[in-house]
Motif scaffolding. Structure first.
Motif, PDB file in Angstrom:
ATOM      1  N   CYS A  11      49.667 131.457  76.492  1.00 20.80           N
ATOM      2  CA  CYS A  11      48.563 132.383  76.555  1.00 20.80           C
ATOM      3  C   CYS A  11      48.920 133.500  75.334  1.00 20.80           C
ATOM      4  CB  CYS A  11      48.174 132.912  77.557  1.00 20.80           C
ATOM      5  SG  CYS A  11      47.307 134.679  77.742  1.00 20.80           S
ATOM      6  N   SER A  12      48.031 133.435  74.385  1.00 25.72           N
ATOM      7  CA  SER A  12      48.298 134.466  73.308  1.00 25.72           C
ATOM      8  C   SER A  12      48.650 136.031  73.960  1.00 25.72           C
ATOM      9  CB  SER A  12      46.923 134.350  72.372  1.00 25.72           C
ATOM     10  OG  SER A  12      46.564 133.344  71.964  1.00 25.72           O
ATOM     11  N   ILE A  13      47.807 136.175  74.718  1.00 26.15           N
ATOM     12  CA  ILE A  13      47.985 137.833  75.228  1.00 26.15           C
ATOM     13  C   ILE A  13      49.392 138.098  75.724  1.00 26.15           C
ATOM     14  CG2 ILE A  13      47.148 139.754  76.498  1.00 26.15           C
ATOM     15  CD1 ILE A  13      44.441 138.456  76.348  1.00 26.15           C
ATOM     16  N   ALA A  14      49.621 136.821  76.497  1.00 26.84           N
ATOM     17  CA  ALA A  14      50.990 137.045  77.367  1.00 26.84           C
ATOM     18  C   ALA A  14      52.231 136.891  76.278  1.00 26.84           C
ATOM     19  CB  ALA A  14      51.149 135.940  78.293  1.00 26.84           C
ATOM     20  N   HIS A  15      52.127 136.079  75.342  1.00 25.66           N
ATOM     21  CA  HIS A  15      52.949 135.858  74.211  1.00 25.66           C
ATOM     22  C   HIS A  15      53.275 137.077  73.335  1.00 25.66           C
ATOM     23  CE1 HIS A  15      55.421 133.993  71.169  1.00 25.66           C
ATOM     24  NE2 HIS A  15      54.630 134.692  70.236  1.00 25.66           N
ATOM     25  N   ALA A  16      52.040 137.954  73.252  1.00 28.05           N
ATOM     26  CA  ALA A  16      52.448 138.981  72.371  1.00 28.05           C
ATOM     27  C   ALA A  16      53.005 140.153  73.426  1.00 28.05           C
ATOM     28  CB  ALA A  16      50.750 139.666  72.056  1.00 28.05           C
ATOM     29  N   ILE A  17      52.474 140.223  74.840  1.00 25.99           N
ATOM     30  CA  ILE A  17      53.003 141.060  75.573  1.00 25.99           C
ATOM     31  C   ILE A  17      54.643 140.786  75.685  1.00 25.99           C
ATOM     32  CG2 ILE A  17      53.303 141.868  78.058  1.00 25.99           C
ATOM     33  CD1 ILE A  17      50.100 141.408  77.966  1.00 25.99           C
ATOM     34  N   GLY A  18      55.043 139.284  75.466  1.00 23.76           N
ATOM     35  CA  GLY A  18      56.393 139.227  75.933  1.00 23.76           C
ATOM     36  C   GLY A  18      57.084 139.560  74.646  1.00 23.76           C
ATOM     37  N   VAL A  19      56.633 139.742  73.503  1.00 22.04           N
ATOM     38  CA  VAL A  19      57.425 139.746  72.444  1.00 22.04           C
ATOM     39  C   VAL A  19      57.456 141.398  72.159  1.00 22.04           C
ATOM     40  CG1 VAL A  19      57.436 139.574  69.825  1.00 22.04           C
ATOM     41  CG2 VAL A  19      56.910 137.611  71.296  1.00 22.04           C
ATOM     42  N   VAL A  20      56.029 142.263  72.107  1.00 21.64           N
ATOM     43  CA  VAL A  20      56.188 143.446  71.774  1.00 21.64           C
ATOM     44  C   VAL A  20      55.785 144.282  73.018  1.00 21.64           C
ATOM     45  CG1 VAL A  20      55.770 143.142  69.245  1.00 21.64           C
ATOM     46  CG2 VAL A  20      53.895 143.190  70.715  1.00 21.64           C
ATOM     47  N   GLY A  21      55.362 143.736  73.971  1.00 22.51           N
ATOM     48  CA  GLY A  21      54.935 144.625  75.256  1.00 22.51           C
ATOM     49  C   GLY A  21      55.837 145.336  76.075  1.00 22.51           C
ATOM     50  N   ASP A  22      57.024 145.747  75.530  1.00 19.89           N
ATOM     51  CA  ASP A  22      57.875 146.541  76.127  1.00 19.89           C
ATOM     52  C   ASP A  22      57.756 147.880  75.755  1.00 19.89           C
ATOM     53  OD1 ASP A  22      60.623 147.225  77.216  1.00 19.89           O
ATOM     54  OD2 ASP A  22      60.822 148.022  75.465  1.00 19.89           O
ATOM     55  N   THR A  23      57.801 148.914  76.545  1.00 20.37           N
ATOM     56  CA  THR A  23      57.431 150.468  76.635  1.00 20.37           C
ATOM     57  C   THR A  23      58.361 151.026  75.243  1.00 20.37           C
ATOM     58  OG1 THR A  23      57.324 150.541  78.653  1.00 20.37           O
ATOM     59  CG2 THR A  23      57.438 152.610  77.416  1.00 20.37           C
ATOM     60  N   TRP A  24      59.518 150.689  75.307  1.00 20.67           N
ATOM     61  CA  TRP A  24      60.429 151.327  74.106  1.00 20.67           C
ATOM     62  C   TRP A  24      60.213 150.486  72.796  1.00 20.67           C
ATOM     63  CZ3 TRP A  24      61.146 156.180  74.404  1.00 20.67           C
ATOM     64  CH2 TRP A  24      61.846 156.806  75.590  1.00 20.67           C
ATOM     65  N   THR A  25      59.929 149.164  72.813  1.00 22.64           N
ATOM     66  CA  THR A  25      59.442 148.482  71.741  1.00 22.64           C
ATOM     67  C   THR A  25      58.439 148.950  71.123  1.00 22.64           C
ATOM     68  OG1 THR A  25      60.715 146.484  72.764  1.00 22.64           O
ATOM     69  CG2 THR A  25      59.231 146.058  70.843  1.00 22.64           C
ATOM     70  N   LEU A  26      57.575 149.205  71.990  1.00 22.93           N
ATOM     71  CA  LEU A  26      55.913 149.702  71.387  1.00 22.93           C
ATOM     72  C   LEU A  26      56.390 151.250  70.756  1.00 22.93           C
ATOM     73  CD1 LEU A  26      53.661 148.805  74.063  1.00 22.93           C
ATOM     74  CD2 LEU A  26      53.516 147.879  71.755  1.00 22.93           C
ATOM     75  N   MET A  27      57.173 151.907  71.523  1.00 21.48           N
ATOM     76  CA  MET A  27      57.499 153.383  70.930  1.00 21.48           C
ATOM     77  C   MET A  27      58.136 153.140  69.466  1.00 21.48           C
ATOM     78  SD  MET A  27      56.233 155.809  72.492  1.00 21.48           S
ATOM     79  CE  MET A  27      57.142 157.147  72.171  1.00 21.48           C
ATOM     80  N   VAL A  28      58.950 152.435  69.356  1.00 23.59           N
ATOM     81  CA  VAL A  28      59.867 152.080  67.983  1.00 23.59           C
ATOM     82  C   VAL A  28      59.050 151.657  66.778  1.00 23.59           C
ATOM     83  CG1 VAL A  28      61.686 150.839  66.922  1.00 23.59           C
ATOM     84  CG2 VAL A  28      62.052 151.807  69.240  1.00 23.59           C
ATOM     85  N   VAL A  29      58.027 150.593  67.475  1.00 24.46           N
ATOM     86  CA  VAL A  29      56.971 150.432  66.365  1.00 24.46           C
ATOM     87  C   VAL A  29      56.133 151.354  65.982  1.00 24.46           C
ATOM     88  CG1 VAL A  29      55.183 148.541  66.058  1.00 24.46           C
ATOM     89  CG2 VAL A  29      57.059 147.784  67.126  1.00 24.46           C
ATOM     90  N   ARG A  30      55.717 152.224  67.011  1.00 27.52           N
ATOM     91  CA  ARG A  30      54.784 153.421  66.466  1.00 27.52           C
ATOM     92  C   ARG A  30      55.741 154.289  65.485  1.00 27.52           C
ATOM     93  NH1 ARG A  30      54.813 159.464  69.248  1.00 27.52           N
ATOM     94  NH2 ARG A  30      56.921 158.748  68.341  1.00 27.52           N
ATOM     95  N   GLU A  31      56.735 154.538  65.965  1.00 24.16           N
ATOM     96  CA  GLU A  31      57.669 155.366  64.945  1.00 24.16           C
ATOM     97  C   GLU A  31      57.734 154.561  63.439  1.00 24.16           C
ATOM     98  OE1 GLU A  31      57.898 158.206  66.141  1.00 24.16           O
ATOM     99  OE2 GLU A  31      58.622 159.137  64.175  1.00 24.16           O
ATOM    100  N   LEU A  32      58.014 153.567  63.539  1.00 26.51           N
ATOM    101  CA  LEU A  32      58.121 152.895  62.149  1.00 26.51           C
ATOM    102  C   LEU A  32      56.696 152.849  61.442  1.00 26.51           C
ATOM    103  CD1 LEU A  32      60.030 149.714  63.154  1.00 26.51           C
ATOM    104  CD2 LEU A  32      60.957 151.493  61.918  1.00 26.51           C
ATOM    105  N   ASP A  41      67.009 159.113  63.442  1.00 28.22           N
ATOM    106  CA  ASP A  41      65.487 159.756  63.581  1.00 28.22           C
ATOM    107  C   ASP A  41      64.609 158.986  64.617  1.00 28.22           C
ATOM    108  OD1 ASP A  41      66.433 161.858  61.822  1.00 28.22           O
ATOM    109  OD2 ASP A  41      65.392 160.752  60.062  1.00 28.22           O
ATOM    110  N   LEU A  42      64.976 157.721  64.480  1.00 30.30           N
ATOM    111  CA  LEU A  42      63.875 157.027  65.567  1.00 30.30           C
ATOM    112  C   LEU A  42      64.375 157.484  67.016  1.00 30.30           C
ATOM    113  CD1 LEU A  42      64.421 153.285  64.023  1.00 30.30           C
ATOM    114  CD2 LEU A  42      62.198 154.680  64.197  1.00 30.30           C
ATOM    115  N   GLN A  43      65.447 157.592  66.952  1.00 25.65           N
ATOM    116  CA  GLN A  43      65.943 157.916  68.512  1.00 25.65           C
ATOM    117  C   GLN A  43      65.576 159.296  69.100  1.00 25.65           C
ATOM    118  OE1 GLN A  43      70.335 158.362  68.638  1.00 25.65           O
ATOM    119  NE2 GLN A  43      70.095 159.199  70.616  1.00 25.65           N
TER     120      GLN A  43
END
Lengths: 186, 186
Positions: A11-32, A41-43
DNA sequence: TAGATCACTTCAATTTTTGAAGTCAAGAAA
DNA sequence: TTTCTTGACTTCAAAAATTGAAGTGATCTA
């Protein structure tokens, strides 16, 4: 099921969630996206612990979302790759949702400016075919036959904790096609 | 910083991530968009453990994203509220990203059909002001003065693990306005 | 009247996350 | 040259979260 296995669901949505759908992963991506480049600085900006930042960055690099370059011996900068930058609509969608549903007594914290027209913009989705506005109520998700079959199989075979044999045999309800009209009173 | 504190950061994206940016929360929301209504079906379809599903559903109800109705004594159905259904663009953005960057040897698993024109649609974002196409390279995130000040303060005061006093005093680099052009070679 | 179903809860084992402290290499300052 | 500082981590023990098997109890259904 463990979280790392989510990305393998067909499932495309599940795949995306599995790859980037982690809370801190999303936060790091936001920061980038906000332009932060260095580890410390990321920390500081996100609040993530150094250990987990190190782990998450490694995963993001392995997934081709972040690129690490050594700008001086032992010093690194982190950038979103094209694949990472393509997560921009996800960030915008999250931002737009929070702007609409969060409480912002001091006003909204972040705006998105379209540099070509110079104005602030909100999220506006159009049908790529007819250019009409799209939203959950005038669209539906359709599974491919293969995806539906796999889903069916997972729901039938899964050893549901506490399930009686009969239930496992019968399987759960799976709808082939589901309307996006997910709310009760649309 | 703990994950529950993320939602309190004065940033729309962080707020959204704090509320719905958890892996299983996103999976449950996906499943509700696909039309699944009952506890055991949510569990089977997503793979979440019953304990965590129970916890996550309670949180979603508390956040006004999910509504629980008793359709028969002791039996409940779960629906997305308007606030929950408004997460549709987030789901679509995740789906679109996975379609573009995932590997789908058997073809894409999910399509989005625009029921008004009858055709399949892809993600297309337009500026709400000039109607031009928008993407990460022709937009930028702008923080409000208040949000920037809070961010600045967090990065200066934060007791960075392993930080020497000097670093904590100096503070880290904070850019006031950052271009969305986040990639290295745009 | 005996299952079956549903929507959970309980709980111990396992896994993940946190955050303080340490390491190491390289450049800067004295 | 020696010491300091910076940056980018790693290490590790304590704390917290997650997993999944095994209930529980109130309806329905055959």
């Amino acid at each position: 099921m463990r979280i790392p296995d989510i990305a393998t669901q067909n499932c495309s949505i599940a795949h995306a969630i599995g790859v980037v759908g982690d809370t801190w992963t999303l936060m790091v991506v936001r920061e980038l996206f906000l332009g932060t480049r260095r580890f410390d600085d990321l920390q500081l900006a996100t609040g993530i612990s150094p250990h987990l930042l190190s782990v998450r960055l490694r995963e993001l690099v392995a997934d081709g979302i972040v690129e690490r370059t050594e700008y001086r011996a032992g010093r690194y900068e982190h950038f979103l790759t094209k694949k990472g930058a393509d997560l921009w609509p996800v960030m915008f969608a999250l931002l737009d949702w929070a702007d609409r549903w969060g409480e912002w007594p001091q006003g909204r914290p972040v705006y998105v400016r379209h540099t070509e027209c110079g104005k602030l913009t909100k999220l506006k989705l159009r049908c790529s075919c007819c250019d009409g506005p799209i939203h959950h109520a005038n669209t539906r998700f359709e599974g491919s036959p293969g995806a539906l079959a796999e889903r069916q199989a997972r729901m039938e075979k899964a050893p549901l904790a506490g399930a009686t044999p009969a239930r496992a045999k019968r399987g759960a309800t799976v709808k082939g096609v589901t309307r996006s009209r997910a709310t009760r009173n649309p």
